[in-house]
Every structure is written in structure tokens, then in C-alpha cells.
Design a protein around this motif. Structure first.
Motif, mmCIF file in Angstrom:
data_model
loop_
_atom_site.group_PDB
_atom_site.id
_atom_site.type_symbol
_atom_site.label_atom_id
_atom_site.label_comp_id
_atom_site.label_asym_id
_atom_site.label_seq_id
_atom_site.Cartn_x
_atom_site.Cartn_y
_atom_site.Cartn_z
ATOM 1 N N ARG A 61 13.161 -56.829 24.358
ATOM 2 C CA ARG A 61 13.396 -55.391 24.139
ATOM 3 C C ARG A 61 12.175 -54.573 24.520
ATOM 4 N N ASP A 64 12.061 -54.382 28.284
ATOM 5 C CA ASP A 64 13.085 -53.449 28.776
ATOM 6 C C ASP A 64 12.644 -52.004 28.584
ATOM 7 N N ARG A 65 11.909 -51.756 27.508
ATOM 8 C CA ARG A 65 11.527 -50.383 27.166
ATOM 9 C C ARG A 65 10.307 -49.894 27.947
ATOM 10 N N THR A 112 9.575 -61.598 30.416
ATOM 11 C CA THR A 112 9.580 -60.411 31.263
ATOM 12 C C THR A 112 9.935 -60.763 32.703
ATOM 13 N N GLY A 115 13.612 -61.429 33.053
ATOM 14 C CA GLY A 115 14.422 -60.233 32.916
ATOM 15 C C GLY A 115 14.362 -59.313 34.119
ATOM 16 N N ARG A 185 11.309 -50.280 35.954
ATOM 17 C CA ARG A 185 12.193 -50.749 34.889
ATOM 18 C C ARG A 185 13.552 -50.082 35.011
ATOM 19 N N HIS A 188 17.211 -48.153 30.105
ATOM 20 C CA HIS A 188 17.507 -48.924 28.889
ATOM 21 C C HIS A 188 18.692 -48.275 28.192
ATOM 22 N N TYR A 317 21.439 -63.002 33.845
ATOM 23 C CA TYR A 317 21.221 -61.666 34.403
ATOM 24 C C TYR A 317 22.556 -61.021 34.786
ATOM 25 N N GLY A 323 20.381 -52.883 31.757
ATOM 26 C CA GLY A 323 19.231 -52.459 30.985
ATOM 27 C C GLY A 323 18.867 -53.378 29.838
ATOM 28 N N ARG A 324 19.601 -54.508 29.678
ATOM 29 C CA ARG A 324 19.307 -55.431 28.581
ATOM 30 C C ARG A 324 19.059 -56.846 29.097
ATOM 31 N N ALA A 326 16.205 -58.286 30.066
ATOM 32 C CA ALA A 326 15.054 -58.941 29.433
ATOM 33 C C ALA A 326 15.368 -59.326 27.989
ATOM 34 N N GLU A 327 16.151 -58.498 27.297
ATOM 35 C CA GLU A 327 16.559 -58.856 25.934
ATOM 36 C C GLU A 327 17.411 -60.120 25.951
#
Length: 379
Positions: A61, A64-65, A112, A115, A185, A188, A317, A323-324, A326-327
Motif C-alpha cells: 500500500r 502504491d501511494r 515494490t 508491483g 506510479r 491509487h 498483476y 492501482g493495487r 503492489a498491495e
């Protein structure tokens, strides 16, 4: 679009993971040199998994942010700092700290990268990108253990940690001074109050997490127990490192052919097949004590395990909400590290109590059972 970014990222993966992967050999053999038993080595290896198990989703998270640069830089520097601690503070107590720090910092880089790799280039480049990144990790699996074994034999256990720390210098400088090659990025889009359980509830995504976790457990057991087994039967550190390097070479070779393989078979089918190949290889290990024979077994094991992880990364992936990614990668790492935490302790205890034979054969049974379960789930 220039291919330079994915090549630089692959190079960083190879260098950072060489230091991280070699640390498992260095810590295991240094701990055994200090007189600890198999159970203690299992605890040390389990410490690698403790923080990722708890924090991987939060790391995803965070990535992603804020984007990839900061977590990747923190992870790289953290690995380098952890590796220089044993020469400064020798002893078993330091190894506990180092194993925990390595397990806490490397996921910042690892999660990272997984993601963001799909964000590089066009959608048709995604499979190639993940194949290249996985090749970087495979190359590291060869270089790291082999370098650790050679360094231990020629300059000693403690200087070997400094050799491994040196692998992190170039990636740290690149991320600090020239981060422009990293992808921007993605937006998100996770809703307020969204949780990782939302990702777990996606059936194909959940199945991929589970498959990745079981394969990762088998990989971890080999990396943990081969040095213990090799030390027990009298192999040198160089021989142990060479066997681990042959395993990594096999993962490199199979990953070269993954794009062609994935065009002929479903991702899930490839992962299922990997279970049975890996189970066959594990069943062979306890019947051999010569380094060449063990290297041959390691090669077969590398072919089995080497194809499962990049296929799971690409599939995660694709299946992740925008947008998620990497989470989702963090959730994959969390599941993997639950297995990393349990497997070394459980099998270290088993080896201490009953010897090496039950360790290899129990893992064989686990892989066969899990492979059959997943095969039935694909019907």
C-alpha cells in the motif's frame, strides 16, 4: 519505448538479491561454525519471514501511494546496513538481529519491484518484463550463494558478509542519484476502508496466492536445509555454494523458455506441473551424498520451482484491481512468508529429532498433495 528502465531494474534485482540470497548461506554456515544446532538455524531462517508476514501488505500500500523510489531505496540501504553488522558485532546474538533486519528491509525493494514491473512499457511487454525481472533474481540466486561460499572458504565467515554488502552499493547510488528511469506510479484507486481481504476474495487471485506460497515454501526449505545437510555430510562451503548455484542456474534456464511455454499452456497448469517436478527432485536428495549427484538433483528442482514464481507474479498483476498491484504483491509476499516462518522451524525441529531423511520426504509428500489438490481445482 526505451527498454533501458526494465534492464536497469533487472540489474538492481540481481545485485540486491545477490547480497540478500547469499546472506542465507553466510548466516547458516557461520551459525553452524559457532556450534548451534539445526533448530537454531531454523529459527534464524524463520526470522527472515517474520516481518514480511506482518508488513508486506502495508508495504505494498505504501508503494502504491508514494511510488517506487522511496521504498526501493530504503530496502536497498537496509540490506546493506544489516550485512555489515556481523563483522562489527560477531556472535550468534547479532545473527538474530541481522536475520530480522534483512527480512524487514528487503521486502521494501522486493514487493515494490513486483508491483511496478507491469507498469513498464505497453501491456504486451508485461510477460517479457516479468521474465526479465525473474531472470535477474535467478542470476542472483547463482551469484549470491556461490560468492558467499567462496568468500567463506578463502577469506573467512565475517569478511564474507562485507562481500555481500558490497552488492547493494550500486543499486543504492542509482536509486539515490538517478531515479528517473522508474515508472510513474499508477493512480491509487482503493476505496476508503478497502482491505486486503477484498483481494483475497477474488477466486483466481486467491488460488495464485496459495500456489505461490506452497512453491515458495519448497524453495525456502531447499535454501535453508541444503547447507545444513551439506555440512552434516562433510561438504565444503564452496561445494554447498556451488550446489545452490546450480539450482539457480536451472531456474535461469527455465525462465528463458517461459514466454514460449506460457503460449502453449495455461499459467495455472504450469504452476501445477511445477509441484510434481519439484516433488520428484526432493525425493532424490536423501539418497545422495556426492556433490555432483546433489547438484544434479538441485538442477531438476530448479527447473520445477523456477517457472512457478514469475508466472504467479504476472498473473497477480493481471488479476489485481488497477492501482493495487503492489498491495496484491504484498499479499502474495505475506502468504509466502507465513510458509517461510513455519517451514524452517518445523523442518529444523524434524531434522534435529529424526535426521535429514524425514525432512526431504515430508516435503515431497507436501508437494505431491498440494499439486494434486490444485490439479483437481483446475477441473
Amino acid at each position: 519505448m526505451s527498454r533501458t528502465p526494465i534492464y536497469l531494474i533487472t540489474l538492481m534485482c540481481a545485485l540486491n538479491h545477490s547480497g540478500f540470497g547469499g546472506s542465507r548461506v553466510a548466516i547458516s554456515l557461520y551459525a553452524l561454525e559457532l556450534g548451534v544446532n539445526q533448530f537454531t538455524v531454523g529459527i534464524l531462517m524463520a526470522l527472515y519471514a517474520l516481518s514480511p508476514m506482518l508488513l508486506a501488505v502495508a508495504i505494498g500500500r505504501f508503494a502504491d501511494r508514494v511510488g517506487p523510489r522511496l521504498p526501493m531505496l530504503l530496502g536497498t540501504v537496509g540490506v546493506g546496513v544489516a550485512l555489515v553488522l556481523p563483522p562489527i558485532f560477531p556472535g550468534v546474538a547479532t545473527l538474530y538481529v541481522v536475520a530480522f533486519l534483512l527480512g524487514s528491509t528487503f521486502p521494501l525493494f522486493f514487493v515494490t519491484v513486483h508491483g511496478m514491473t507491469g507498469d513498464i512499457g505497453a501491456p504486451e511487454d508485461r510477460a517479457r518484463n516479468y521474465a526479465l525481472v525473474s531472470l535477474g533474481f535467478s542470476a542472483a540466486g547463482f551469484v549470491g550463494p556461490f560468492s558467499a561460499g567462496l568468500a567463506i572458504d578463502h577469506i573467512g565467515h565475517l569478511p564474507a558478509f562485507m562481500v555481500l554488502a558490497a552488492f547493494t552499493v550500486a543499486p543504492a547510488l542509482l536509486l539515490w542519484l538517478r531515479p528517473g528511469f522508474l515508472p510513474k506510479r499508477a493512480p491509487h484507486v482503493a476505496a476508503k476502508g478497502a482491505s486486503a481481504l477484498d483481494l483475497w476474495r477474488i477466486p483466481r487471485l486467491r488460488n495464485t496466492f496459495l500456489a505461490s506460497g506452497i512453491l515458495s515454501a519448497a524453495w525456502d526449505l531447499f535454501q535453508f536445509y541444503l547447507p545444513v545437510y551439506g555440512h552434516q555430510i562433510g561438504l565444503s562451503a564452496s561445494a554447498i555454494g556451488a550446489i545452490l548455484a546450480v539450482f539457480a542456474l536451472a531456474t535461469f534456464i527455465i525462465r528463458l523458455g517461459l514466454p514460449r511455454l506460457s503460449r502453449r499452456y495455461r499459467e495455472e497448469g504450469i504452476i501445477t506441473g511445477a509441484f510434481f517436478v519439484a516433488a520428484f527432485a526432493f525425493a532424490l536428495f536423501p539418497f545422495f551424498q556426492h556433490a555432483v549427484a546433489l547438484a544434479a538433483c538441485a538442477f531438476v528442482l530448479g527447473l520445477g520451482l523456477g517457472c512457478g514464481q514469475p508466472m504467479s507474479m504476472s498473473l497477480i498483476y493481471v488479476l489485481s484491481p488497477r492501482g493495487r498491484a503492489a498491495e496484491s504483491s504484498g499479499l502474495r509476499v505475506m502468504v509466502n512468508n507465513v510458509m517461510h516462518l513455519v517451514v524452517p522451524v518445523a523442518f529444523g525441529s524434524l531434522g534435529t529429532a529424526f535426521g535429514y531423511m524425514p525432512v526431504f520426504l515430508s516435503n515431497t509428500a507436501m508437494l505431491v498433495g498440494a499439486g494434486e489438490l490444485i490439479r483437481r481445482g483446475l477441473r
